[in-house]
Each structure stands twice: as structure tokens, then as C-alpha cells.
Scaffold this active site. Sequence first.
Site, PDB file in Angstrom:
ATOM      1  N   PHE A 164       0.809  -1.222   0.000  1.00 57.26           N
ATOM      2  CA  PHE A 164       0.000   0.000   0.000  1.00 57.26           C
ATOM      3  C   PHE A 164       0.836   1.264   0.000  1.00 57.26           C
ATOM      4  CE2 PHE A 164       0.588  -0.685   4.631  1.00 57.26           C
ATOM      5  CZ  PHE A 164       0.995   0.577   5.029  1.00 57.26           C
ATOM      6  N   LYS A 188      -1.438  -7.911  -8.620  1.00 62.47           N
ATOM      7  CA  LYS A 188      -2.362  -7.900  -7.493  1.00 62.47           C
ATOM      8  C   LYS A 188      -1.907  -6.771  -6.568  1.00 62.47           C
ATOM      9  CE  LYS A 188      -3.291  -8.645  -3.720  1.00 62.47           C
ATOM     10  NZ  LYS A 188      -3.817  -7.670  -2.668  1.00 62.47           N
ATOM     11  N   GLU A 191      -5.181  -3.749  -1.692  1.00 65.63           N
ATOM     12  CA  GLU A 191      -6.608  -3.424  -1.703  1.00 65.63           C
ATOM     13  C   GLU A 191      -6.900  -2.108  -0.981  1.00 65.63           C
ATOM     14  OE1 GLU A 191      -5.836  -5.920   1.991  1.00 65.63           O
ATOM     15  OE2 GLU A 191      -5.109  -5.773  -0.081  1.00 65.63           O
ATOM     16  N   SER A 241       5.634  -6.872   4.161  1.00 60.97           N
ATOM     17  CA  SER A 241       6.230  -7.164   5.464  1.00 60.97           C
ATOM     18  C   SER A 241       6.994  -8.482   5.416  1.00 60.97           C
ATOM     19  CB  SER A 241       5.137  -7.244   6.534  1.00 60.97           C
ATOM     20  OG  SER A 241       4.320  -8.391   6.323  1.00 60.97           O
ATOM     21  N   CYS A 296       9.610   1.333   3.506  1.00 62.36           N
ATOM     22  CA  CYS A 296      10.519   0.278   3.948  1.00 62.36           C
ATOM     23  C   CYS A 296      11.945   0.782   4.050  1.00 62.36           C
ATOM     24  CB  CYS A 296      10.435  -0.930   3.022  1.00 62.36           C
ATOM     25  SG  CYS A 296      11.063  -0.636   1.365  1.00 62.36           S
ATOM     26  N   GLU A 395       9.329  -3.418  13.245  1.00 63.16           N
ATOM     27  CA  GLU A 395       9.126  -2.413  12.204  1.00 63.16           C
ATOM     28  C   GLU A 395       7.791  -1.712  12.489  1.00 63.16           C
ATOM     29  OE1 GLU A 395       9.344  -2.007   7.358  1.00 63.16           O
ATOM     30  OE2 GLU A 395       8.405  -3.802   8.202  1.00 63.16           O
TER      31      GLU A 395
END
Length: 510
Positions: A164, A188, A191, A241, A296, A395
Site C-alpha cells: 500500500f 495484485k 486493496e 512485510s 521500507c 518495524e
Amino acid sequence: MTEVADQFTEERSGEATRISHWIDGQRVEGTSGRNGPVYNPASGEQSGEVDFATPEEVDAAVQAARRAFASWRSMSLSRRTELFFRIRELFHQHAEDIAKLLTLEHGKVLSDAKGEVARGLEVIEFCCGIPELLKGSYSEQASTGIDVYSIRQPLGVVAGITPFNFPAMVPMWMWAPAIACGNTFVLKPSEKDPSASMLTAELMKEAGLPDGVFNVVHGDKVAVDAVLEHPEIAAVSFVGSTPIARYVYETGTKNGKRVQALGGAKNHMIVLPDADIDMAADAAVSGGYGSAGERCMAVSMLVAVGYAADELVGAIQERLPKVKVGDGMNPDSEMGPLVTREHRDKVASYIEKGAAEGAKLVTDGRETGPDNGGFFLGVTLLDEVTPEMDVYKDEIFGPVLGITRVDTYEEAVRLVNENPYGNGVAIFTRDGGVARQFQFEVNAGMVGVNVPIPVPVAYYSFGGWKNSLFGDLHIYGPEGIQFYTQGKVVTSRWPDPATSKVDLGFPQTR
């Protein structure tokens, strides 16, 4: 603005928009009856509803990609390059349209969203050189009358599962090299902010990309598993992740796929006593709080060495009240909201946990974020964080910056090298010898010297070490081309037939 961009703008000006799949060159409404909400994080209001794909809908996208593969891989490199230049030009023209979608669904400020699109465009531009990137090698007369040469060929249907936090850039890092190499692609996306992927599909169709070469299916774990288990998908790229990256790698490879799965991070920035403290403080604030820490590559832990600590903390603390938090569409805002209410609450819980574990709460972002129904947190600074604390180990993925104090350079490097993550790291110093020694001995995939976020340019490759990467190859750049192709070596002879004879021995080259 073209008709495509106009349509996206109009859709988001009224009621919640239905966001469907893109299969074989057209929008396809989902049939599962399952969907998920899409929010404007700045207001907290629902702006859209995204269809969740069934395994059958994922298969429809894969079959469209499979049908398109033969003709796409047969297209000449010169024609493919010409098409990529058109794609590059369209994305350049509509960079602000894409950026606005990112701000409306992710929340990052518009200037940051434009930067995201620009870094994605760099990879598209790199792929415009695909004829050079796919050049093989040739050895004449390897043996008497025999030549040997190598070529790289596409894999077939490949897929990307993207996060995201970079809804446009990370997909570009995947689909651009994959398609340029002659593969067809199934994306993909997250969402949580799926609309950028749909505008991407529309723009690529407008550029002239053949139907079926690029497809988008939305969804949750059902769609992810359908991708990972599909027998006709040859390779999968993932960014997210670490626990999910490990799952994607293990599941994908178990199903015979080539997988690159980029995981999480806990990026350290070491500040030595000889560093320019003002530069380091600016870098820490920029690297720690940009995009609300949802990167990240964000700086999440500062390691202050020796007497640099007090001055550094003071310099950062002085800058924090000036960080303007607000709606990303407001040009005055420097940091937007977090992506969802649940994620905002999770990040806020780490602030409380850090203080409870003994860290010194210098600035509490729970007290400074706008209170307007959006998913806001202000900037948080935690001092005297130790490696045993959860705020050090986990994280957090939010605007929370921690400071660990050590006495020596050796202690600082040990902290980085003992950390289970190995994504990015930075050092701030005026000593070139120390900087060179640091890049030699530190265990991380990307290193910055007086650069807080060392994301490589497009003609190098992006990726970490240790639990930040599962798989052998990094993303985009030369390793990206290698990931999306397979090597083939051809040994050929065109001799006088009169010299041919039966020889059952092992082939000789002398």
C-alpha cells in the site's frame, strides 16, 4: 488531461467508486460478492469499494496473459522499445493525475506522491533501453567450426503482489522490466489504495499495449494464494512485510515458481561525533517522517555515537514543531495521515509501549496530529531506546523515530549487523576512511554515506539482505532483467557435411 484521466477525476468527486479488475484490456466487474472499503485517509471517509477476486477471476487474468504471450514475446525489440517510449511519455504527461490518486487513497502529501511517480518513471526509462539490456554474448570458433552464444528469453506469465505504501512506483518496478523482457503480467495491488493500478492499465492501453499483456486483479489472501498456486504463473515478485514475504517465498517456490520477496526493515542511521549535526538532523527528520514513516527505507533508528547524542537530539527536537501535518492535497502540508485507522492505532500503541519500556518520550505525536476524523498522528521522537525494547526490534512503519546511544563506532556497527533485517543503513561522518570501512563491513543491501534513504537509481538494483529479502535477486535494474528472463546457450556448427562422423565420446573443445 486525456479522457482516461478525466474519468478517474470525475469518479472520485461523488459517491464511493466501485473499483473493478482489469482483464484482457478492459474493466471487468467482480463476481465474488466480496469487496473491501477504500478510504480517503485525510478525512476518514470511504471513497471507494474494491472488488475481491475469486480464484476463477485470477485464472481469467492468467489465461488472458497466456494468450497474449506468444505474440508479445515475438514482437521485435525495436517495436517493443517504441511502445515503451510511448508508455514513458504518457506516464510523464499524467504524473500529476497519478500522484493525486496516491494522495487521495494513501494519504501521502502531493509532493511526495509526485516523487514516487518520478522514481517509478526512472525504471520505465531504464526499460526503454531493453535492446541493450537483453544483449547476449558470442564466442566464435569455440571449437573447430563451432560457435557458442548465449541469449536471454522471457519466462511467460509473471505476477506482482505490491504494497500500500507505494501504489504506483513499486508496480512500475515490476511490470516495466517484466513486460519489456517479453513477459505478460498479472498485478495484485494492495486493496487499500488500488486506483493507481487501474489508471496504469488505462494509460498502457492508450499507449498501444496489446490486450492481455497487463492485467490487474484485486483482493485479499484468496487472490494472493490463487496467484502463488497457479500452475501457469512462472514467477512472482512481492514487496511487503517480512512475515508475508516469507510466506510468499515458501508458497511460491513450493509451487515451482521463481520468487523475489522483499520484506520489512529496521533501518539504522549512524551519526558519528564528527558529523555535520545540522545536516544529520535534517536527514533524520526527512528520512524518519517522510510519507508518515510508511516506507521500507524510512530511517527508524538513529544510533548516536558518543558526544553527538545530546546535540543531535536537541537539533531534531528543534525541527519537529515546524513539521506541518495535514491533508496531503494541501500544498502547505509536509506529512499526511497514515493509510487506515487500524494502522494509525497500531502505530500509536507503540508510542505508549516505548514509554512503558523505559524510552524517553521527547515528542508525542498522539498530541499533535490534526483531529478532524482523518487517520493522523504527529511526529514522535523516543530517546534512550535500547535493543531489548519492542520499539527497537519491530518495524513500526509510522512517524516514530527512536534514538539509541552508544559509545563507539564499533558498537554502532555491531547493532546494525546483529539486527535480523538488512535493508538500508546510513552513516553520517566527515571521515572518508571511516565511511569506506563502514560500507565494507556493514551487513545491509543498501548503504548511504551522508544520504539517509539510499534508494538506488534505476540502473542499479534495489534490495536488502537477511530477513529483508527472500530469494536471490533484487528488484529492477540489471538483477530485475535477470529475474524476468532465463538464459539459454546455443552451440552451433555449419560445417562441410563431408567432415561429419559418429563420435560417442564426450564433446571435446580442443
